[in-house]
Design an enzyme around this catalytic site. Structure first.
Site, PDB file in Angstrom:
ATOM      1  N   CYS A  29       0.836  -1.201   0.000  1.00  0.00           N
ATOM      2  CA  CYS A  29       0.000   0.000   0.000  1.00  0.00           C
ATOM      3  C   CYS A  29       0.872   1.252   0.000  1.00  0.00           C
ATOM      4  O   CYS A  29       1.478   1.593   1.026  1.00  0.00           O
ATOM      5  CB  CYS A  29      -0.922  -0.002   1.224  1.00  0.00           C
ATOM      6  SG  CYS A  29      -1.932   1.491   1.383  1.00  0.00           S
ATOM      7  N   CYS A  82      -0.399   4.034   2.356  1.00  0.00           N
ATOM      8  CA  CYS A  82      -0.144   3.756   3.772  1.00  0.00           C
ATOM      9  C   CYS A  82       1.322   3.972   4.133  1.00  0.00           C
ATOM     10  O   CYS A  82       1.640   4.617   5.136  1.00  0.00           O
ATOM     11  CB  CYS A  82      -0.517   2.314   4.107  1.00  0.00           C
ATOM     12  SG  CYS A  82      -2.156   1.797   3.565  1.00  0.00           S
ATOM     13  N   ASP A  83       2.227   3.405   3.343  1.00  0.00           N
ATOM     14  CA  ASP A  83       3.631   3.317   3.749  1.00  0.00           C
ATOM     15  C   ASP A  83       4.586   4.179   2.927  1.00  0.00           C
ATOM     16  O   ASP A  83       5.760   4.313   3.301  1.00  0.00           O
ATOM     17  CB  ASP A  83       4.096   1.857   3.665  1.00  0.00           C
ATOM     18  CG  ASP A  83       3.299   0.961   4.594  1.00  0.00           C
ATOM     19  OD1 ASP A  83       2.888   1.435   5.669  1.00  0.00           O
ATOM     20  OD2 ASP A  83       3.070  -0.215   4.242  1.00  0.00           O
TER      21      ASP A  83
END
Length: 336
Positions: A160, A163-164
């Site tokens: 992701c 997300c990261d």
């Protein structure tokens, strides 16, 4: 069918219980709260049905990971503004469904069975009974299953970008895949670093043409065709061990080499996910087979979205299928 109420003109939530160890009863049960499930919830609720939606994770499904949902009709953004993200669109869908009366709950449906005219969905806490059901559970990410992938997950290996990605600003990032998700996430990462290397094992990207061309034109993305990731290597063993390099193989020549890396984002496709349902017809890839009415091989059970056997999987397609499934479920309920 005592306690399962579908009488026109009264509150369809009558008799519905939400007690640990008890059961819940509704007209239409929707399993999965992605775009297909949430659209079905809206249409079912507006038709006067009691609707329960069960979602294992967060409402929105795979749409949550879309950085800019620019190909959803009407989601163009105000003048000078970007289109809404997948998360924002999913939140709008959830609020709209609940506004019309749908009940959303968290849980994992382990199995569904039809007992006479009633569907029984077993979760980890309770059994939900309904006169009709829609499976809209979508897909889960496909793993590469290469050495180092599992060991270094969360230590430079991710699935992701939203997300990261911020953890790897100005770092050397490899992206694996050639479809819409890989191109979209590579573009997201390209805003954080000038060194994004997209690896694709074939000689042409599988993404939609406009998205593929935009990816190829991006100065911060280098696309390596005919290249396969065969291993992800970490640094020296220790508490803070993380991704240090990747081993690559040319799929045409067989040449192998190792390159330094700070992160590896994997978007290698997806697999259908669904609860156990006896008697359900699937295609050779494991997707649910339906007709044009989204009806499965089991009367009263419908399927919509990415879990369904279909040639094209997009948010707009999932939403349309969810609307059809809810409409046809409502027609089915007139016969029971």
């Amino acid at each position: 069918m005592q306690g399962i109420c579908r009488t026109q003109g009264i509150c369809r939530m009558q008799g519905v219980r939400n007690l640990k160890g008890g059961d819940m009863r509704c007209d239409l049960l929707i399993i999965g709260a992605g775009p297909a499930g949430l659209t079905a919830a809206q249409y079912g609720s507006r038709s006067g049905l009691t609707v329960t939606v069960i979602e294992q994770l967060a409402p929105g499904g795979q749409a949550l990971f879309i950085d800019r949902l620019e190909n959803y009709p009407g989601n163009i953004g105000a003048e000078g503004q970007e289109p809404k993200t997948g998360f924002e669109v999913a939140e709008d869908m959830r609020r709209q469904a609940e506004h019309f009366g749908a009940r959303c709950m968290s849980g994992t449906v382990k199995s569904i069975r039809k007992n006479g005219a009633v569907f029984e969905a077993v979760t980890e806490r309770e059994t939900v009974t309904a006169l009709s059901a829609i499976i809209a559970t979508g897909t889960k990410r496909k793993l590469l299953n290469v050495p180092g992938e599992a060991e270094l997950y969360g230590k430079g290996v991710s699935y992701c970008a939203t997300c990261d990605g911020p953890f790897f600003k100005n770092k050397r990032i490899f992206v694996v895949g050639g479809g819409d998700a890989a191109c979209d996430e590579a573009r997201c990462l390209s805003r954080l670093t000038e060194t994004v290397i997209l690896l694709h094992r074939r000689d042409k990207l599988r993404a939609q043409k406009a998205l593929a061309e935009r990816t190829l034109r991006n100065p911060n993305i280098t696309v390596r065709f005919n290249t396969r990731l065969i291993e992800i290597k970490g640094g020296a063993p220790g508490v803070y061990r993380k991704v240090a390099s990747v081993a690559l193989e040319n799929t045409v020549t067989g040449e192998k080499k190792e390159e330094a890396a700070d992160a590896v984002f994997i978007f290698a496709g997806s697999l259908p996910q669904m609860p156990a349902v006896e008697g359900l017809t699937l295609d050779e890839a494991g997707y649910i087979v339906t007709d044009q009415r989204m009806a499965t091989s089991i009367p009263g059970l419908f399927a919509a979205g990415d879990v369904r056997a279909a040639p094209f999987r997009q948010v707009v397609v999932a939403a349309g299928e969810g609307a059809i499934a809810a409409h046809c479920a409502d027609e089915y309920l007139e016969t029971v």
